[in-house]
Design a protein around this motif. Structure first.
Motif, PDB file in Angstrom:
ATOM      1  N   GLN A 280       4.606  11.498 -17.649  1.00 26.25           N
ATOM      2  CA  GLN A 280       4.882  12.085 -16.339  1.00 26.25           C
ATOM      3  C   GLN A 280       6.385  12.127 -16.116  1.00 26.25           C
ATOM      4  O   GLN A 280       7.086  11.175 -16.442  1.00 26.25           O
ATOM      5  N   THR A 281       6.871  13.209 -15.552  1.00 18.88           N
ATOM      6  CA  THR A 281       8.244  13.268 -15.082  1.00 18.88           C
ATOM      7  C   THR A 281       8.205  13.026 -13.584  1.00 18.88           C
ATOM      8  O   THR A 281       7.457  13.693 -12.864  1.00 18.88           O
ATOM      9  N   ALA A 282       8.964  12.047 -13.120  1.00 19.31           N
ATOM     10  CA  ALA A 282       8.944  11.705 -11.693  1.00 19.31           C
ATOM     11  C   ALA A 282      10.253  11.045 -11.303  1.00 19.31           C
ATOM     12  O   ALA A 282      10.957  10.478 -12.131  1.00 19.31           O
ATOM     13  N   THR A 283      10.565  11.132 -10.034  1.00 23.35           N
ATOM     14  CA  THR A 283      11.749  10.505  -9.469  1.00 23.35           C
ATOM     15  C   THR A 283      11.329   9.303  -8.643  1.00 23.35           C
ATOM     16  O   THR A 283      10.490   9.421  -7.758  1.00 23.35           O
ATOM     17  N   VAL A 284      11.885   8.157  -8.970  1.00 18.04           N
ATOM     18  CA  VAL A 284      11.609   6.939  -8.214  1.00 18.04           C
ATOM     19  C   VAL A 284      12.942   6.322  -7.814  1.00 18.04           C
ATOM     20  O   VAL A 284      13.785   6.056  -8.664  1.00 18.04           O
ATOM     21  N   ASN A 285      13.146   6.143  -6.528  1.00 17.93           N
ATOM     22  CA  ASN A 285      14.325   5.471  -5.991  1.00 17.93           C
ATOM     23  C   ASN A 285      13.835   4.452  -4.975  1.00 17.93           C
ATOM     24  O   ASN A 285      13.437   4.824  -3.890  1.00 17.93           O
ATOM     25  N   ASN A 286      13.830   3.187  -5.357  1.00 17.71           N
ATOM     26  CA  ASN A 286      13.309   2.183  -4.458  1.00 17.71           C
ATOM     27  C   ASN A 286      13.821   0.810  -4.815  1.00 17.71           C
ATOM     28  O   ASN A 286      14.241   0.567  -5.949  1.00 17.71           O
ATOM     29  N   THR A 287      13.746  -0.091  -3.859  1.00 14.38           N
ATOM     30  CA  THR A 287      13.999  -1.496  -4.119  1.00 14.38           C
ATOM     31  C   THR A 287      12.648  -2.179  -4.163  1.00 14.38           C
ATOM     32  O   THR A 287      11.883  -2.133  -3.195  1.00 14.38           O
TER      33      THR A 287
ATOM     34  N   HIS B 117       0.797  -1.231   0.000  1.00 15.24           N
ATOM     35  CA  HIS B 117       0.000   0.000   0.000  1.00 15.24           C
ATOM     36  C   HIS B 117       0.826   1.275   0.000  1.00 15.24           C
ATOM     37  O   HIS B 117       0.673   2.127   0.844  1.00 15.24           O
ATOM     38  N   VAL B 118       1.708   1.430  -0.949  1.00 17.18           N
ATOM     39  CA  VAL B 118       2.487   2.656  -1.018  1.00 17.18           C
ATOM     40  C   VAL B 118       2.150   3.384  -2.316  1.00 17.18           C
ATOM     41  O   VAL B 118       2.053   2.771  -3.364  1.00 17.18           O
ATOM     42  N   PHE B 119       1.904   4.677  -2.221  1.00 17.55           N
ATOM     43  CA  PHE B 119       1.592   5.449  -3.411  1.00 17.55           C
ATOM     44  C   PHE B 119       2.850   6.110  -3.960  1.00 17.55           C
ATOM     45  O   PHE B 119       3.144   6.028  -5.130  1.00 17.55           O
ATOM     46  N   ALA B 120       3.572   6.786  -3.092  1.00 16.84           N
ATOM     47  CA  ALA B 120       4.800   7.447  -3.513  1.00 16.84           C
ATOM     48  C   ALA B 120       5.837   6.380  -3.825  1.00 16.84           C
ATOM     49  O   ALA B 120       5.883   5.330  -3.195  1.00 16.84           O
ATOM     50  N   ASN B 121       6.651   6.643  -4.813  1.00 16.11           N
ATOM     51  CA  ASN B 121       7.735   5.754  -5.208  1.00 16.11           C
ATOM     52  C   ASN B 121       7.282   4.433  -5.803  1.00 16.11           C
ATOM     53  O   ASN B 121       8.060   3.511  -5.933  1.00 16.11           O
ATOM     54  N   SER B 122       6.012   4.308  -6.167  1.00 16.91           N
ATOM     55  CA  SER B 122       5.558   3.141  -6.927  1.00 16.91           C
ATOM     56  C   SER B 122       5.704   3.452  -8.407  1.00 16.91           C
ATOM     57  O   SER B 122       5.553   4.594  -8.833  1.00 16.91           O
ATOM     58  N   ILE B 123       5.973   2.439  -9.189  1.00 20.77           N
ATOM     59  CA  ILE B 123       6.106   2.621 -10.630  1.00 20.77           C
ATOM     60  C   ILE B 123       4.738   2.882 -11.246  1.00 20.77           C
ATOM     61  O   ILE B 123       4.548   3.810 -12.020  1.00 20.77           O
ATOM     62  N   PHE B 124       3.758   2.056 -10.896  1.00 19.14           N
ATOM     63  CA  PHE B 124       2.414   2.136 -11.459  1.00 19.14           C
ATOM     64  C   PHE B 124       1.445   1.603 -10.429  1.00 19.14           C
ATOM     65  O   PHE B 124       1.653   0.533  -9.861  1.00 19.14           O
ATOM     66  N   PHE B 125       0.390   2.361 -10.156  1.00 20.00           N
ATOM     67  CA  PHE B 125      -0.528   1.977  -9.086  1.00 20.00           C
ATOM     68  C   PHE B 125      -1.902   2.541  -9.385  1.00 20.00           C
ATOM     69  O   PHE B 125      -2.027   3.729  -9.695  1.00 20.00           O
ATOM     70  N   THR B 126      -2.938   1.715  -9.365  1.00 21.85           N
ATOM     71  CA  THR B 126      -4.296   2.215  -9.510  1.00 21.85           C
ATOM     72  C   THR B 126      -5.099   1.781  -8.298  1.00 21.85           C
ATOM     73  O   THR B 126      -4.899   0.704  -7.748  1.00 21.85           O
ATOM     74  N   TYR B 127      -5.973   2.633  -7.885  1.00 18.42           N
ATOM     75  CA  TYR B 127      -6.879   2.300  -6.789  1.00 18.42           C
ATOM     76  C   TYR B 127      -8.017   3.307  -6.824  1.00 18.42           C
ATOM     77  O   TYR B 127      -7.860   4.421  -7.318  1.00 18.42           O
ATOM     78  N   ASN B 128      -9.177   2.880  -6.318  1.00 22.19           N
ATOM     79  CA  ASN B 128     -10.332   3.758  -6.302  1.00 22.19           C
ATOM     80  C   ASN B 128     -10.491   4.350  -7.701  1.00 22.19           C
ATOM     81  O   ASN B 128     -10.509   3.614  -8.676  1.00 22.19           O
ATOM     82  N   ALA B 129     -10.596   5.633  -7.840  1.00 23.44           N
ATOM     83  CA  ALA B 129     -10.724   6.253  -9.165  1.00 23.44           C
ATOM     84  C   ALA B 129      -9.444   6.991  -9.534  1.00 23.44           C
ATOM     85  O   ALA B 129      -9.467   7.957 -10.282  1.00 23.44           O
ATOM     86  N   GLN B 130      -8.303   6.556  -8.982  1.00 21.48           N
ATOM     87  CA  GLN B 130      -7.037   7.228  -9.248  1.00 21.48           C
ATOM     88  C   GLN B 130      -6.059   6.299  -9.951  1.00 21.48           C
ATOM     89  O   GLN B 130      -6.159   5.086  -9.854  1.00 21.48           O
ATOM     90  N   LEU B 131      -5.131   6.906 -10.636  1.00 21.58           N
ATOM     91  CA  LEU B 131      -4.035   6.194 -11.270  1.00 21.58           C
ATOM     92  C   LEU B 131      -2.771   6.992 -10.974  1.00 21.58           C
ATOM     93  O   LEU B 131      -2.757   8.212 -11.157  1.00 21.58           O
ATOM     94  N   ARG B 132      -1.738   6.321 -10.483  1.00 17.21           N
ATOM     95  CA  ARG B 132      -0.468   6.994 -10.173  1.00 17.21           C
ATOM     96  C   ARG B 132       0.652   6.398 -11.009  1.00 17.21           C
ATOM     97  O   ARG B 132       0.764   5.181 -11.122  1.00 17.21           O
ATOM     98  N   ILE B 133       1.452   7.288 -11.553  1.00 14.00           N
ATOM     99  CA  ILE B 133       2.621   6.898 -12.332  1.00 14.00           C
ATOM    100  C   ILE B 133       3.822   7.546 -11.684  1.00 14.00           C
ATOM    101  O   ILE B 133       3.854   8.765 -11.500  1.00 14.00           O
ATOM    102  N   GLY B 134       4.804   6.751 -11.304  1.00 15.93           N
ATOM    103  CA  GLY B 134       5.959   7.290 -10.600  1.00 15.93           C
ATOM    104  C   GLY B 134       5.557   7.986  -9.317  1.00 15.93           C
ATOM    105  O   GLY B 134       6.190   8.936  -8.888  1.00 15.93           O
ATOM    106  N   GLY B 135       4.457   7.521  -8.687  1.00 11.41           N
ATOM    107  CA  GLY B 135       3.972   8.101  -7.441  1.00 11.41           C
ATOM    108  C   GLY B 135       3.121   9.351  -7.610  1.00 11.41           C
ATOM    109  O   GLY B 135       2.619   9.900  -6.643  1.00 11.41           O
ATOM    110  N   VAL B 136       2.926   9.817  -8.857  1.00 11.54           N
ATOM    111  CA  VAL B 136       2.197  11.052  -9.114  1.00 11.54           C
ATOM    112  C   VAL B 136       0.800  10.733  -9.657  1.00 11.54           C
ATOM    113  O   VAL B 136       0.656   9.976 -10.627  1.00 11.54           O
TER     114      VAL B 136
END
Length: 186
Positions: free
Chosen positions: A128-135, A71-90
């Motif tokens: 989207q331009t975003a910074t992702v640093n994660n394992t 359940h992490v939104f920030a720093n995820s590559i691609f994530f959808t939930y509810n009526a949202q879609l996040r790319i690179g946490g954005v």
């Protein structure tokens, strides 16, 4: 990377219905598969993640792919939930509504900090331009409490930003295997 069952309240299960195989994810809690070996993705790294999936009984979109933790939104590559879609946490505005009856093709490329997402082929749906640093150590995290159900048919991950020419070869493969009619990515 191989996947294995993780420890979570509910677990995804494998299915084979009419020759269509995949992972069925349903319920109102988290669903996780662990990667056999986690891998680091830094801002300068390139990556392509392709997901072929069908939303099932959900009122909302539900697909995640690579995740560093549950359940992490920030720093995820691609994530959808509810009526949202996040790319690179954005968060992206006005995401498409995924099909609940047939497989959908989700293609995400990361070239340095530039992300591009295609849904069902055609032109780029979101950039989207975003910074992702994660394992990344997990796959298929589903946001709890919304009952976001989906079937993950296939996930492909490449350690490069795959060129359009090659993405369209993969699209043709998906069209053939899953009886889809997705247009070329442009």
């Amino acid at each position: 990377y191989d996947l294995s069952q993780a420890t979570a309240t509910n677990q995804p299960h494998f299915y084979d219905v009419g020759g269509l195989r995949g992972v069925d994810i349903s319920g109102t809690s988290d669903h996780i598969l662990n990667l056999a070996t986690g891998f680091a993705v830094a801002s300068a790294d390139d990556l392509t993640q392709i997901i072929i999936a069908t939303n099932t009984a959900s009122a909302y979109n539900s697909i995640s792919g690579l995740s560093p933790v549950t359940h992490v939104f920030a720093n995820s590559i691609f994530f959808t939930y509810n009526a949202q879609l996040r790319i690179g946490g954005v968060s992206q505005s006005s995401p498409p509504t995924f099909s609940k009856t047939a497989p959908n093709l989700h293609v995400l490329t990361k070239d340095d900090t530039a992300f591009a997402y295609w849904w069902q082929g055609g032109s780029v749906t979101f950039s989207q331009t975003a910074t992702v640093n994660n394992t990344f150590t997990k796959m298929f995290t589903v946001y709890p409490s919304y009952g976001n159900d989906c079937r993950i048919h296939e996930v492909l991950v490449f350690s490069s930003a795959v060129a359009l020419e090659n993405l369209n070869i993969i699209k043709n493969y998906a069209n053939e295997k899953y009886s889809m009619s997705v247009s070329n990515l442009t």
